[in-house]
Motif scaffolding. Structure first.
Motif, PDB file in Angstrom:
ATOM      1  N   TYR A 177       1.447  -3.257  -2.995  1.00 18.55           N
ATOM      2  CA  TYR A 177       1.040  -2.206  -3.924  1.00 18.55           C
ATOM      3  C   TYR A 177       0.201  -1.137  -3.234  1.00 18.55           C
ATOM      4  O   TYR A 177      -0.519  -0.386  -3.893  1.00 18.55           O
ATOM      5  CB  TYR A 177       0.271  -2.821  -5.098  1.00 18.55           C
ATOM      6  N   LEU A 178       0.298  -1.058  -1.904  1.00 16.85           N
ATOM      7  CA  LEU A 178      -0.552  -0.158  -1.127  1.00 16.85           C
ATOM      8  C   LEU A 178      -0.421   1.304  -1.567  1.00 16.85           C
ATOM      9  O   LEU A 178      -1.428   2.011  -1.667  1.00 16.85           O
ATOM     10  CB  LEU A 178      -0.263  -0.293   0.368  1.00 16.85           C
ATOM     11  N   ASP A 179       0.785   1.761  -1.856  1.00 20.71           N
ATOM     12  CA  ASP A 179       0.944   3.160  -2.278  1.00 20.71           C
ATOM     13  C   ASP A 179       0.116   3.465  -3.519  1.00 20.71           C
ATOM     14  O   ASP A 179      -0.505   4.524  -3.624  1.00 20.71           O
ATOM     15  CB  ASP A 179       2.415   3.486  -2.548  1.00 20.71           C
ATOM     16  N   LEU A 180       0.075   2.533  -4.456  1.00 18.62           N
ATOM     17  CA  LEU A 180      -0.713   2.710  -5.677  1.00 18.62           C
ATOM     18  C   LEU A 180      -2.206   2.597  -5.374  1.00 18.62           C
ATOM     19  O   LEU A 180      -3.012   3.393  -5.856  1.00 18.62           O
ATOM     20  CB  LEU A 180      -0.280   1.671  -6.713  1.00 18.62           C
ATOM     21  N   LEU A 181      -2.588   1.630  -4.543  1.00 19.87           N
ATOM     22  CA  LEU A 181      -3.996   1.461  -4.157  1.00 19.87           C
ATOM     23  C   LEU A 181      -4.531   2.721  -3.476  1.00 19.87           C
ATOM     24  O   LEU A 181      -5.679   3.121  -3.695  1.00 19.87           O
ATOM     25  CB  LEU A 181      -4.153   0.259  -3.222  1.00 19.87           C
ATOM     26  N   LEU A 182      -3.706   3.351  -2.649  1.00 20.00           N
ATOM     27  CA  LEU A 182      -4.139   4.538  -1.910  1.00 20.00           C
ATOM     28  C   LEU A 182      -4.363   5.755  -2.814  1.00 20.00           C
ATOM     29  O   LEU A 182      -5.025   6.700  -2.415  1.00 20.00           O
ATOM     30  CB  LEU A 182      -3.129   4.876  -0.812  1.00 20.00           C
ATOM     31  N   LEU A 183      -3.852   5.720  -4.028  1.00 16.33           N
ATOM     32  CA  LEU A 183      -4.132   6.809  -4.967  1.00 16.33           C
ATOM     33  C   LEU A 183      -5.611   6.840  -5.347  1.00 16.33           C
ATOM     34  O   LEU A 183      -6.176   7.900  -5.603  1.00 16.33           O
ATOM     35  CB  LEU A 183      -3.292   6.661  -6.236  1.00 16.33           C
ATOM     36  N   ALA A 184      -6.236   5.667  -5.391  1.00 23.69           N
ATOM     37  CA  ALA A 184      -7.644   5.583  -5.793  1.00 23.69           C
ATOM     38  C   ALA A 184      -8.596   5.519  -4.605  1.00 23.69           C
ATOM     39  O   ALA A 184      -9.767   5.859  -4.732  1.00 23.69           O
ATOM     40  CB  ALA A 184      -7.856   4.351  -6.682  1.00 23.69           C
ATOM     41  N   ASP A 185      -8.108   5.054  -3.488  1.00 23.79           N
ATOM     42  CA  ASP A 185      -8.950   4.898  -2.298  1.00 23.79           C
ATOM     43  C   ASP A 185      -8.069   5.249  -1.114  1.00 23.79           C
ATOM     44  O   ASP A 185      -7.279   4.428  -0.657  1.00 23.79           O
ATOM     45  CB  ASP A 185      -9.461   3.458  -2.204  1.00 23.79           C
ATOM     46  N   GLU A 186      -8.185   6.473  -0.624  1.00 23.48           N
ATOM     47  CA  GLU A 186      -7.186   7.000   0.291  1.00 23.48           C
ATOM     48  C   GLU A 186      -7.316   6.577   1.743  1.00 23.48           C
ATOM     49  O   GLU A 186      -6.602   7.088   2.599  1.00 23.48           O
ATOM     50  CB  GLU A 186      -7.106   8.526   0.187  1.00 23.48           C
ATOM     51  N   GLN A 187      -8.186   5.613   2.034  1.00 23.22           N
ATOM     52  CA  GLN A 187      -8.318   5.139   3.411  1.00 23.22           C
ATOM     53  C   GLN A 187      -8.073   3.633   3.425  1.00 23.22           C
ATOM     54  O   GLN A 187      -8.837   2.861   2.858  1.00 23.22           O
ATOM     55  CB  GLN A 187      -9.711   5.486   3.954  1.00 23.22           C
ATOM     56  N   GLU A 188      -7.009   3.223   4.096  1.00 26.32           N
ATOM     57  CA  GLU A 188      -6.568   1.828   4.046  1.00 26.32           C
ATOM     58  C   GLU A 188      -7.615   0.840   4.547  1.00 26.32           C
ATOM     59  O   GLU A 188      -7.759  -0.249   3.992  1.00 26.32           O
ATOM     60  CB  GLU A 188      -5.271   1.666   4.843  1.00 26.32           C
ATOM     61  N   ASP A 189      -8.379   1.186   5.583  1.00 25.02           N
ATOM     62  CA  ASP A 189      -9.369   0.223   6.062  1.00 25.02           C
ATOM     63  C   ASP A 189     -10.492   0.005   5.043  1.00 25.02           C
ATOM     64  O   ASP A 189     -11.113  -1.060   5.026  1.00 25.02           O
ATOM     65  CB  ASP A 189      -9.921   0.604   7.441  1.00 25.02           C
ATOM     66  N   MET A 190     -10.725   0.960   4.155  1.00 27.09           N
ATOM     67  CA  MET A 190     -11.700   0.751   3.071  1.00 27.09           C
ATOM     68  C   MET A 190     -11.123  -0.227   2.044  1.00 27.09           C
ATOM     69  O   MET A 190     -11.841  -1.093   1.539  1.00 27.09           O
ATOM     70  CB  MET A 190     -12.070   2.078   2.411  1.00 27.09           C
ATOM     71  N   ILE A 191      -9.846  -0.115   1.747  1.00 28.26           N
ATOM     72  CA  ILE A 191      -9.175  -1.051   0.839  1.00 28.26           C
ATOM     73  C   ILE A 191      -9.221  -2.455   1.424  1.00 28.26           C
ATOM     74  O   ILE A 191      -9.460  -3.432   0.703  1.00 28.26           O
ATOM     75  CB  ILE A 191      -7.721  -0.604   0.576  1.00 28.26           C
ATOM     76  N   ASP A 192      -9.023  -2.564   2.724  1.00 22.79           N
ATOM     77  CA  ASP A 192      -9.027  -3.873   3.383  1.00 22.79           C
ATOM     78  C   ASP A 192     -10.361  -4.600   3.218  1.00 22.79           C
ATOM     79  O   ASP A 192     -10.414  -5.829   3.273  1.00 22.79           O
ATOM     80  CB  ASP A 192      -8.720  -3.723   4.877  1.00 22.79           C
ATOM     81  N   ARG A 193     -11.434  -3.876   2.989  1.00 25.72           N
ATOM     82  CA  ARG A 193     -12.760  -4.490   2.832  1.00 25.72           C
ATOM     83  C   ARG A 193     -12.878  -5.331   1.566  1.00 25.72           C
ATOM     84  O   ARG A 193     -13.717  -6.217   1.488  1.00 25.72           O
ATOM     85  CB  ARG A 193     -13.852  -3.424   2.823  1.00 25.72           C
ATOM     86  N   TYR A 194     -12.074  -5.032   0.547  1.00 24.96           N
ATOM     87  CA  TYR A 194     -12.220  -5.752  -0.723  1.00 24.96           C
ATOM     88  C   TYR A 194     -10.927  -6.359  -1.266  1.00 24.96           C
ATOM     89  O   TYR A 194     -10.975  -7.193  -2.161  1.00 24.96           O
ATOM     90  CB  TYR A 194     -12.810  -4.831  -1.799  1.00 24.96           C
ATOM     91  N   LEU A 195      -9.790  -5.990  -0.735  1.00 23.44           N
ATOM     92  CA  LEU A 195      -8.529  -6.387  -1.373  1.00 23.44           C
ATOM     93  C   LEU A 195      -8.336  -7.900  -1.434  1.00 23.44           C
ATOM     94  O   LEU A 195      -8.008  -8.442  -2.493  1.00 23.44           O
ATOM     95  CB  LEU A 195      -7.341  -5.728  -0.661  1.00 23.44           C
ATOM     96  N   ILE A 254     -15.285  -2.957 -10.438  1.00 20.86           N
ATOM     97  CA  ILE A 254     -13.964  -2.377 -10.240  1.00 20.86           C
ATOM     98  C   ILE A 254     -14.009  -1.663  -8.890  1.00 20.86           C
ATOM     99  O   ILE A 254     -14.732  -0.685  -8.724  1.00 20.86           O
ATOM    100  CB  ILE A 254     -13.596  -1.375 -11.349  1.00 20.86           C
ATOM    101  N   LYS A 255     -13.246  -2.171  -7.941  1.00 21.25           N
ATOM    102  CA  LYS A 255     -13.204  -1.558  -6.609  1.00 21.25           C
ATOM    103  C   LYS A 255     -12.093  -0.535  -6.494  1.00 21.25           C
ATOM    104  O   LYS A 255     -12.159   0.375  -5.662  1.00 21.25           O
ATOM    105  CB  LYS A 255     -13.005  -2.636  -5.540  1.00 21.25           C
ATOM    106  N   ASN A 256     -11.035  -0.710  -7.295  1.00 21.41           N
ATOM    107  CA  ASN A 256      -9.894   0.185  -7.210  1.00 21.41           C
ATOM    108  C   ASN A 256      -9.170   0.139  -8.541  1.00 21.41           C
ATOM    109  O   ASN A 256      -8.914  -0.938  -9.070  1.00 21.41           O
ATOM    110  CB  ASN A 256      -8.970  -0.279  -6.076  1.00 21.41           C
ATOM    111  N   ILE A 257      -8.887   1.285  -9.099  1.00 14.04           N
ATOM    112  CA  ILE A 257      -8.061   1.381 -10.299  1.00 14.04           C
ATOM    113  C   ILE A 257      -7.251   2.663 -10.168  1.00 14.04           C
ATOM    114  O   ILE A 257      -7.800   3.716  -9.832  1.00 14.04           O
ATOM    115  CB  ILE A 257      -8.886   1.342 -11.598  1.00 14.04           C
ATOM    116  N   ALA A 258      -5.936   2.538 -10.362  1.00 14.77           N
ATOM    117  CA  ALA A 258      -5.070   3.706 -10.198  1.00 14.77           C
ATOM    118  C   ALA A 258      -3.874   3.598 -11.126  1.00 14.77           C
ATOM    119  O   ALA A 258      -3.392   2.512 -11.418  1.00 14.77           O
ATOM    120  CB  ALA A 258      -4.599   3.818  -8.746  1.00 14.77           C
ATOM    121  N   THR A 259      -3.413   4.753 -11.538  1.00 16.57           N
ATOM    122  CA  THR A 259      -2.221   4.885 -12.367  1.00 16.57           C
ATOM    123  C   THR A 259      -1.236   5.781 -11.631  1.00 16.57           C
ATOM    124  O   THR A 259      -1.644   6.778 -11.017  1.00 16.57           O
ATOM    125  CB  THR A 259      -2.590   5.509 -13.737  1.00 16.57           C
ATOM    126  N   THR A 260       0.044   5.438 -11.683  1.00 15.82           N
ATOM    127  CA  THR A 260       1.044   6.272 -11.021  1.00 15.82           C
ATOM    128  C   THR A 260       0.944   7.691 -11.567  1.00 15.82           C
ATOM    129  O   THR A 260       0.641   7.889 -12.743  1.00 15.82           O
ATOM    130  CB  THR A 260       2.470   5.726 -11.238  1.00 15.82           C
TER     131      THR A 260
END
Length: 151
Positions: free
Chosen positions: A13-31, A60-66
Motif C-alpha cells: 500500500y506504499l503508493d497510498l501511504l506516500l500520499l500522507a507521508d511523502e518520504q519512505e524512510d519516515m514511513i519505515d519508522r512506524y509501519l 495516527i501515524k498515517n491516514i490517506a484517501t485516494t
C-alpha cells in the motif's frame, strides 16, 4: 463498505501511504510496529496506520484517501472506526500534522483539538521541503481527541 486490518505486506500500500507521508524512510519508522487498516468500497479508498505510544495514547501515524475518493467521508469513517475499535484499550487518539489549511480543519471537524507543537519537525526530519496547499510545513501540530474513559 468494509474496513479490514492488514497484518502482512503493508508495503503493498506504499503508493497510498506516500500520499500522507511523502518520504519512505519516515514511513519505515512506524509501519511495522503500527496497526494498519484499509477501507474498501468497491476498491481500496483509504488507509490508516496507528501506533501505541504508551500511557493510553494511540497515535495516527498515517491516514490517506485516494485522490479520486477524497471529500467523500472515507477519512472520517476510518477515524471513527479507529476511535470505536480502540476505545476500551486507549483513552486518547492523537494525530500529528503540518500546520496546513487543509488538514487542521479536517481533524477539528473529526473532534480533535490542538494539544502541542514540535517546532521545526518537518525541516529537521525530511530531506526536502514539504508543501501543502501552497504552504511550507515547518512545525508538527499535534491534535488529540478523547476516545476512552480509563486512566
Amino acid at each position: 463498505m468494509t474496513i479490514k486490518e492488514i497484518t502482512r505486506k503493508k508495503k503493498d500500500y506504499l503508493d497510498l501511504l506516500l500520499l500522507a507521508d511523502e518520504q519512505e524512510d519516515m514511513i519505515d519508522r512506524y509501519l511495522e510496529k503500527g496497526r494498519m487498516f484499509v477501507l474498501d468500497d468497491g476498491g481500496i479508498k483509504a488507509e490508516c496506520v496507528v501506533t501505541d505510544e504508551g500511557g493510553g495514547l494511540l497515535e495516527i501515524k498515517n491516514i490517506a484517501t485516494t485522490p479520486k475518493s477524497q471529500g467523500k467521508g472515507y477519512g472520517k469513517k476510518l477515524i471513527e472506526f479507529v476511535a470505536e475499535h480502540f476505545k476500551n484499550d486507549f483513552c486518547t487518539l492523537q494525530v500529528g500534522t503540518g500546520d496546513s489549511p487543509l488538514t487542521i480543519p479536517f481533524y477539528e471537524k473529526c473532534g480533535f483539538r490542538r494539544h502541542h507543537t514540535v517546532k521545526n519537525f518537518f525541516t529537521e526530519n525530511y530531506d526536502h521541503p514539504i508543501f501543502e496547499a501552497g504552504v511550507q510545513l515547518v512545525d508538527m501540530i499535534y491534535l488529540q481527541r478523547r476516545i476512552g474513559g480509563w486512566i
